[in-house]
Structures are given as C-alpha cells and as structure tokens.
Design a protein around this motif. Structure first.
Motif, PDB file in Angstrom:
ATOM      1  N   ARG A   1     -40.215  33.590  16.698  1.00 52.61           N
ATOM      2  CA  ARG A   1     -39.857  33.294  17.912  1.00 52.61           C
ATOM      3  C   ARG A   1     -38.577  34.503  17.152  1.00 52.61           C
ATOM      4  O   ARG A   1     -38.833  35.531  17.307  1.00 52.61           O
ATOM      5  CB  ARG A   1     -39.144  32.748  18.743  1.00 52.61           C
ATOM      6  CG  ARG A   1     -40.103  32.050  19.367  1.00 52.61           C
ATOM      7  CD  ARG A   1     -39.520  30.862  20.439  1.00 52.61           C
ATOM      8  NE  ARG A   1     -40.605  30.369  20.613  1.00 52.61           N
ATOM      9  CZ  ARG A   1     -41.018  29.808  22.083  1.00 52.61           C
ATOM     10  NH1 ARG A   1     -40.766  31.252  22.654  1.00 52.61           N
ATOM     11  NH2 ARG A   1     -41.867  28.986  22.547  1.00 52.61           N
TER      12      ARG A   1
ATOM     13  N   TYR B   1     -38.967  35.460  14.040  1.00 57.66           N
ATOM     14  CA  TYR B   1     -39.187  36.934  13.620  1.00 57.66           C
ATOM     15  C   TYR B   1     -39.806  37.600  14.166  1.00 57.66           C
ATOM     16  O   TYR B   1     -39.734  39.028  14.347  1.00 57.66           O
ATOM     17  CB  TYR B   1     -40.484  36.014  12.622  1.00 57.66           C
ATOM     18  CG  TYR B   1     -41.417  37.787  12.068  1.00 57.66           C
ATOM     19  CD1 TYR B   1     -41.188  37.553  10.837  1.00 57.66           C
ATOM     20  CD2 TYR B   1     -42.227  37.213  12.712  1.00 57.66           C
ATOM     21  CE1 TYR B   1     -41.802  38.831  10.641  1.00 57.66           C
ATOM     22  CE2 TYR B   1     -43.374  38.656  12.060  1.00 57.66           C
ATOM     23  CZ  TYR B   1     -42.751  39.447  11.139  1.00 57.66           C
ATOM     24  OH  TYR B   1     -43.773  40.445  10.262  1.00 57.66           O
ATOM     25  N   TRP B   2     -40.163  37.291  15.085  1.00 62.63           N
ATOM     26  CA  TRP B   2     -40.684  38.575  16.020  1.00 62.63           C
ATOM     27  C   TRP B   2     -39.432  39.156  17.336  1.00 62.63           C
ATOM     28  O   TRP B   2     -39.389  41.009  17.095  1.00 62.63           O
ATOM     29  CB  TRP B   2     -41.518  38.094  17.385  1.00 62.63           C
ATOM     30  CG  TRP B   2     -42.976  37.557  16.658  1.00 62.63           C
ATOM     31  CD1 TRP B   2     -43.519  36.373  16.814  1.00 62.63           C
ATOM     32  CD2 TRP B   2     -44.477  38.826  16.003  1.00 62.63           C
ATOM     33  NE1 TRP B   2     -44.761  36.448  16.190  1.00 62.63           N
ATOM     34  CE2 TRP B   2     -45.350  37.885  15.390  1.00 62.63           C
ATOM     35  CE3 TRP B   2     -44.207  39.746  15.843  1.00 62.63           C
ATOM     36  CZ2 TRP B   2     -45.764  38.666  15.033  1.00 62.63           C
ATOM     37  CZ3 TRP B   2     -44.810  40.709  15.644  1.00 62.63           C
ATOM     38  CH2 TRP B   2     -46.256  39.970  14.856  1.00 62.63           C
ATOM     39  N   LYS B   3     -38.302  38.586  17.146  1.00 60.45           N
ATOM     40  CA  LYS B   3     -37.089  39.072  17.591  1.00 60.45           C
ATOM     41  C   LYS B   3     -36.934  40.211  16.282  1.00 60.45           C
ATOM     42  O   LYS B   3     -36.437  41.636  17.442  1.00 60.45           O
ATOM     43  CB  LYS B   3     -36.404  37.994  17.951  1.00 60.45           C
ATOM     44  CG  LYS B   3     -35.094  38.324  18.776  1.00 60.45           C
ATOM     45  CD  LYS B   3     -33.421  37.389  19.024  1.00 60.45           C
ATOM     46  CE  LYS B   3     -33.011  37.929  19.107  1.00 60.45           C
ATOM     47  NZ  LYS B   3     -31.666  36.785  19.001  1.00 60.45           N
TER      48      LYS B   3
ATOM     49  N   CYS C   1     -38.499  41.893  14.559  1.00 62.71           N
ATOM     50  CA  CYS C   1     -39.178  43.005  14.784  1.00 62.71           C
ATOM     51  C   CYS C   1     -38.940  44.012  15.668  1.00 62.71           C
ATOM     52  O   CYS C   1     -39.019  45.018  15.396  1.00 62.71           O
ATOM     53  CB  CYS C   1     -40.488  42.283  14.342  1.00 62.71           C
ATOM     54  SG  CYS C   1     -41.303  41.928  12.703  1.00 62.71           S
ATOM     55  N   GLN C   2     -38.584  43.478  16.688  1.00 56.40           N
ATOM     56  CA  GLN C   2     -38.602  43.953  18.040  1.00 56.40           C
ATOM     57  C   GLN C   2     -37.201  44.555  17.578  1.00 56.40           C
ATOM     58  O   GLN C   2     -36.918  45.947  18.554  1.00 56.40           O
ATOM     59  CB  GLN C   2     -38.726  43.662  19.706  1.00 56.40           C
ATOM     60  CG  GLN C   2     -39.420  42.645  19.761  1.00 56.40           C
ATOM     61  CD  GLN C   2     -40.286  41.608  20.905  1.00 56.40           C
ATOM     62  OE1 GLN C   2     -39.125  41.434  21.418  1.00 56.40           O
ATOM     63  NE2 GLN C   2     -40.870  41.898  21.077  1.00 56.40           N
TER      64      GLN C   2
ATOM     65  N   HIS D   1     -48.057  43.528  10.327  1.00 58.00           N
ATOM     66  CA  HIS D   1     -47.555  42.398  10.335  1.00 58.00           C
ATOM     67  C   HIS D   1     -48.686  41.179  10.110  1.00 58.00           C
ATOM     68  O   HIS D   1     -49.494  41.436  10.532  1.00 58.00           O
ATOM     69  CB  HIS D   1     -46.860  41.435  12.179  1.00 58.00           C
ATOM     70  CG  HIS D   1     -45.605  42.431  12.572  1.00 58.00           C
ATOM     71  ND1 HIS D   1     -44.654  42.592  11.890  1.00 58.00           N
ATOM     72  CD2 HIS D   1     -45.934  43.913  12.693  1.00 58.00           C
ATOM     73  CE1 HIS D   1     -43.708  43.258  12.255  1.00 58.00           C
ATOM     74  NE2 HIS D   1     -44.923  44.695  13.394  1.00 58.00           N
TER      75      HIS D   1
ATOM     76  N   GLY E   1     -46.018  33.177  19.311  1.00 56.84           N
ATOM     77  CA  GLY E   1     -46.495  34.132  18.335  1.00 56.84           C
ATOM     78  C   GLY E   1     -47.279  34.580  17.126  1.00 56.84           C
ATOM     79  O   GLY E   1     -47.721  35.014  16.745  1.00 56.84           O
TER      80      GLY E   1
ATOM     81  N   ASP F   1     -50.347  32.940  15.312  1.00 57.58           N
ATOM     82  CA  ASP F   1     -51.845  34.133  15.853  1.00 57.58           C
ATOM     83  C   ASP F   1     -53.057  32.675  15.837  1.00 57.58           C
ATOM     84  O   ASP F   1     -54.443  32.774  16.541  1.00 57.58           O
ATOM     85  CB  ASP F   1     -52.384  34.676  14.885  1.00 57.58           C
ATOM     86  CG  ASP F   1     -51.414  35.752  14.797  1.00 57.58           C
ATOM     87  OD1 ASP F   1     -51.406  37.495  15.886  1.00 57.58           O
ATOM     88  OD2 ASP F   1     -50.877  35.957  13.681  1.00 57.58           O
TER      89      ASP F   1
END
Length: 99
Positions: free
Chosen positions: A35, A37-39, A41-42, A51, A73, A75
């Motif tokens: 979570r 990581y994606w935060k 990235c955004q 990614h 997040g 895959d």
C-alpha cells in the motif's frame, strides 16, 4: 528483505520485474508495504515507468486473505508451501510479456 520496511525501500530504489512479498513480515507487514509503495508512486516518489508484478505469498488460505492481498495492490496471491512451478508461472509471465 528481512522485513517489510526494507522491502519497500528496495522496491522504491530499484527496478524489478517481479517482487515476491510475504504478508507476515516484521516491522511492516507485506500488505502495508505494498500500500505504501503505491501511495509513494502516486505522490511521485518513484520515477515513472514500469512497475513490478507483485506476488503476495502467505501461509493463510482464506478468501479474506486473498481479497486483502489483491486490494492492497498485489497482482497475484500464492499460498505456502509454494510449488516451484507456481513461482515460475507467476514470475515468468511478467518477464515474457514486457513491452
């Protein structure tokens, strides 16, 4: 990585095709690391580009665990013990399907 915080740092500082992340890790759980990581990235703290495919590993086999892993997040979701062919199939798809 020895814990989720180190794993997160490695993901942010390096380019990987595939990342295997365990749910139960010390310092920061795998789902928290993904979570974050994606935060980041955004928020632009990770350079744009491809990614990694994130594959969550766990000994937990409930539908709730699978849903949580995918919601944070990841895959894919693999349960331990993992058969080597499962790892190969999950990781090789990403390697052979690059643009």
């Amino acid at each position: 990585a020895e814990n989720g915080a180190v794993g997160l740092k490695m993901m942010l500082e390096n380019k990987y095709n595939t990342v295997f992340m365990d749910i139960d890790m010390p310092v920061m759980n795998g789902d928290e690391a993904i979570r974050e990581y994606w935060k980041q990235c955004q928020e632009g703290r990770k350079e744009e580009g491809k990614h990694p495919k994130i594959i969550m590993l766990t000994g937990n086999i409930t539908d709730a665990d699978r849903e949580m892993a995918l919601a944070c997040g990841a895959d894919e979701f693999l349960t331990k013990p993992v058969v080597p062919k499962q790892l190969w199939d999950a990781a090789s798809w990403n390697v052979y399907n690059q643009d």
